[in-house]
Design a protein around this motif. Structure first.
Motif, PDB file in Angstrom:
ATOM      1  N   TYR A  82       0.850  -1.197   0.000  1.00  0.00           N
ATOM      2  CA  TYR A  82       0.000   0.000   0.000  1.00  0.00           C
ATOM      3  C   TYR A  82       0.885   1.247   0.000  1.00  0.00           C
ATOM      4  O   TYR A  82       0.595   2.225  -0.697  1.00  0.00           O
ATOM      5  CB  TYR A  82      -0.919   0.030   1.234  1.00  0.00           C
ATOM      6  N   SER A  83       1.979   1.212   0.760  1.00  0.00           N
ATOM      7  CA  SER A  83       2.881   2.369   0.781  1.00  0.00           C
ATOM      8  C   SER A  83       3.489   2.614  -0.596  1.00  0.00           C
ATOM      9  O   SER A  83       3.609   3.764  -1.028  1.00  0.00           O
ATOM     10  CB  SER A  83       4.011   2.164   1.794  1.00  0.00           C
ATOM     11  N   ALA A  84       3.866   1.525  -1.269  1.00  0.00           N
ATOM     12  CA  ALA A  84       4.437   1.681  -2.622  1.00  0.00           C
ATOM     13  C   ALA A  84       3.396   2.313  -3.552  1.00  0.00           C
ATOM     14  O   ALA A  84       3.710   3.209  -4.345  1.00  0.00           O
ATOM     15  CB  ALA A  84       4.900   0.331  -3.168  1.00  0.00           C
ATOM     16  N   ALA A  85       2.143   1.868  -3.444  1.00  0.00           N
ATOM     17  CA  ALA A  85       1.083   2.425  -4.300  1.00  0.00           C
ATOM     18  C   ALA A  85       0.848   3.900  -3.972  1.00  0.00           C
ATOM     19  O   ALA A  85       0.603   4.715  -4.864  1.00  0.00           O
ATOM     20  CB  ALA A  85      -0.207   1.617  -4.141  1.00  0.00           C
ATOM     21  N   GLN A  86       0.952   4.249  -2.689  1.00  0.00           N
ATOM     22  CA  GLN A  86       0.733   5.648  -2.286  1.00  0.00           C
ATOM     23  C   GLN A  86       1.726   6.612  -2.933  1.00  0.00           C
ATOM     24  O   GLN A  86       1.395   7.777  -3.148  1.00  0.00           O
ATOM     25  CB  GLN A  86       0.814   5.778  -0.756  1.00  0.00           C
ATOM     26  N   THR A  87       2.932   6.109  -3.237  1.00  0.00           N
ATOM     27  CA  THR A  87       3.925   6.994  -3.873  1.00  0.00           C
ATOM     28  C   THR A  87       3.465   7.428  -5.264  1.00  0.00           C
ATOM     29  O   THR A  87       4.042   8.319  -5.863  1.00  0.00           O
ATOM     30  CB  THR A  87       5.309   6.313  -4.013  1.00  0.00           C
ATOM     31  N   LEU A  88       2.418   6.761  -5.784  1.00  0.00           N
ATOM     32  CA  LEU A  88       1.913   7.097  -7.125  1.00  0.00           C
ATOM     33  C   LEU A  88       0.735   8.058  -7.060  1.00  0.00           C
ATOM     34  O   LEU A  88       0.143   8.393  -8.088  1.00  0.00           O
ATOM     35  CB  LEU A  88       1.515   5.812  -7.852  1.00  0.00           C
ATOM     36  N   GLY A  89       0.350   8.462  -5.841  1.00  0.00           N
ATOM     37  CA  GLY A  89      -0.681   9.491  -5.726  1.00  0.00           C
ATOM     38  C   GLY A  89      -2.066   9.011  -5.369  1.00  0.00           C
ATOM     39  O   GLY A  89      -3.030   9.771  -5.487  1.00  0.00           O
ATOM     40  N   ILE A  90      -2.211   7.770  -4.944  1.00  0.00           N
ATOM     41  CA  ILE A  90      -3.518   7.312  -4.458  1.00  0.00           C
ATOM     42  C   ILE A  90      -3.397   7.187  -2.931  1.00  0.00           C
ATOM     43  O   ILE A  90      -2.306   6.911  -2.419  1.00  0.00           O
ATOM     44  CB  ILE A  90      -3.933   5.960  -5.102  1.00  0.00           C
ATOM     45  N   THR A  91      -4.489   7.414  -2.211  1.00  0.00           N
ATOM     46  CA  THR A  91      -4.400   7.329  -0.745  1.00  0.00           C
ATOM     47  C   THR A  91      -4.821   5.940  -0.257  1.00  0.00           C
ATOM     48  O   THR A  91      -5.517   5.199  -0.957  1.00  0.00           O
ATOM     49  CB  THR A  91      -5.320   8.375  -0.065  1.00  0.00           C
ATOM     50  N   ARG A  92      -4.405   5.632   0.970  1.00  0.00           N
ATOM     51  CA  ARG A  92      -4.803   4.374   1.604  1.00  0.00           C
ATOM     52  C   ARG A  92      -6.316   4.290   1.711  1.00  0.00           C
ATOM     53  O   ARG A  92      -6.912   3.233   1.466  1.00  0.00           O
ATOM     54  CB  ARG A  92      -4.234   4.308   3.023  1.00  0.00           C
TER      55      ARG A  92
END
Ligand code: FAQ
Length: 311
Positions: A82-92
């Motif tokens: 989830y943290s890796a995905a957050q670096t792309l601009g989507i929130t948890r």
């Protein structure tokens, strides 16, 4: 005519260098990574449930401690992803919302039930085995935070796979009833684990572009083939039969021929109609709602800490 930033992006990908969060990237690249990484994270989180079912019923204290550690690793993988995905601009919050409203996909495999202890062995051996085959090449994914996350995840998955193999080995060295239980679990998990690699190459809409971007390095069918090649000698050591009567070595091709996967079943599971889809989502939703007070308390604590450091 390519813009300067497009040229730089293409060059980084071509030279096996990493794209990092603050680099320019095409919107579609960002979108496909958010899709794949968040689905992967959801899979780890939902994937805790089939095994969570056996934590209270593991046959010994030692088995229980090991299983708890494994399921905890899965939680860790989920949070990491989830943290890796957050670096792309989507929130948890957005990702969690997509999961609990049933709009997000997660791996088909976690919609199958775990009626016996041998299922813990079959999940470790087959499901983690398939996960490793799929994820080792992802360690070289062009997006930095994803590739780096995969390195650690793969180390833990390889421990998980041995753990599952050892459960099955212990059962296969046991009574007739235990051997039967192990074989039955392998029979139920074998085909769904092959389906984890995704649809056949000619029905895989995302593959071509993901390979060009060097997110995926091998096609779904190539990885499935590699997985079966890895399983056959391990099945011999275990003394279990892989439930595919058409499985045989093809000398000319240098790989195994195999029977047809039930793709109708696979697409039904993706549509939400697998044996446990409703139960898995319902449990996740309830856990999320029951955890609301923890999130509120954490936010309040953070607010107080911030106020104190300002004052
Ligand atoms: N289940 O065009 P493609 C684990 C979807 S391991 C559900 O080929 P792509 C560890 C796909 O999303 C499991 N959906 O797609 C563990 C796409 O739909 P979309 C998680 C599937 O992305 C072990 C559509 O079908 N691992 O959790 C599945 O190029 C034990 C068309 O497919 C990963 O996520 C499926 N099996 O290739 C935890 C690995 N297959 O999104 C607990 C990372 C395909 O367009 C216990 N992901 N679909 O709506 C990948 O490598 C890729 O995303 C693939 C699919 C290979 C899964």
């Amino acid at each position: 005519e390519l813009s300067e930033e497009e040229r730089l992006f293409d060059e980084l990908v071509a030279n096996e260098q990493r794209i990092e969060p603050r680099d320019w990237m095409p919107d579609a690249y960002r979108k496909t990574l958010i899709r794949q990484i968040s689905q992967h994270a959801h899979s780890e989180i939902i994937g805790m449930q089939p095994e969570g079912n056996w934590i209270t019923r593991a046959p010994s204290l030692k088995r229980k401690a090991i299983l708890m550690a494994k399921v905890q690793d899965e939680a860790g993988h989920g949070l990491y992803l989830y943290s890796a995905a957050q670096t792309l601009g989507i929130t948890r919050d957005e990702m969690m919302e997509q999961l609990i409203t049933g709009r997000a996909k997660y791996s088909s495999i976690f919609n199958y039930p775990t009626p016996t202890w041998a299922d813990m062995g079959a999940i470790g051996w087959l499901v983690d085995g398939a996960a490793i085959c799929n994820q080792v090449p992802l360690c070289r994914a062009s997006y930095g935070p994803y590739g780096r996350a995969m390195v650690r995840v793969c180390k833990e998955e390889s421990f998980h796979q041995r753990q599952g193999f050892e459960i099955l080995l212990a059962l296969m060295r046991g009574t007739d009833e235990q051997r039967q239980m192990a074989q039955d679990a392998v029979n139920r998990w074998y085909w769904p684990s092959l389906a984890m690699f995704g649809p056949p190459d000619d029905q895989s809409p995302n593959s071509a572009q993901s390979m060009k971007w060097k997110i995926k390095r091998f096609s779904n069918d190539e990885l499935r083939q590699r997985f079966v090649g890895m399983l056959v000698p391990q099945a011999e050591i275990l003394g279990v039969t892989l439930p595919d009567p058409d499985l045989r070595w093809n000398e000319d091709k240098g790989e195994y021929d195999m029977g047809e996967i039930d793709w109708d079943e696979f697409f039904e599971v993706l549509r939400g109609n697998g044996p446990c889809n409703a139960e898995r989502l319902e449990r996740r939703r309830t856990a999320h709602e029951d955890g609301a007070w923890v999130r509120e308390a954490a936010a309040e604590y953070a607010r107080k800490q911030a106020a104190r450091s300002e004052g």
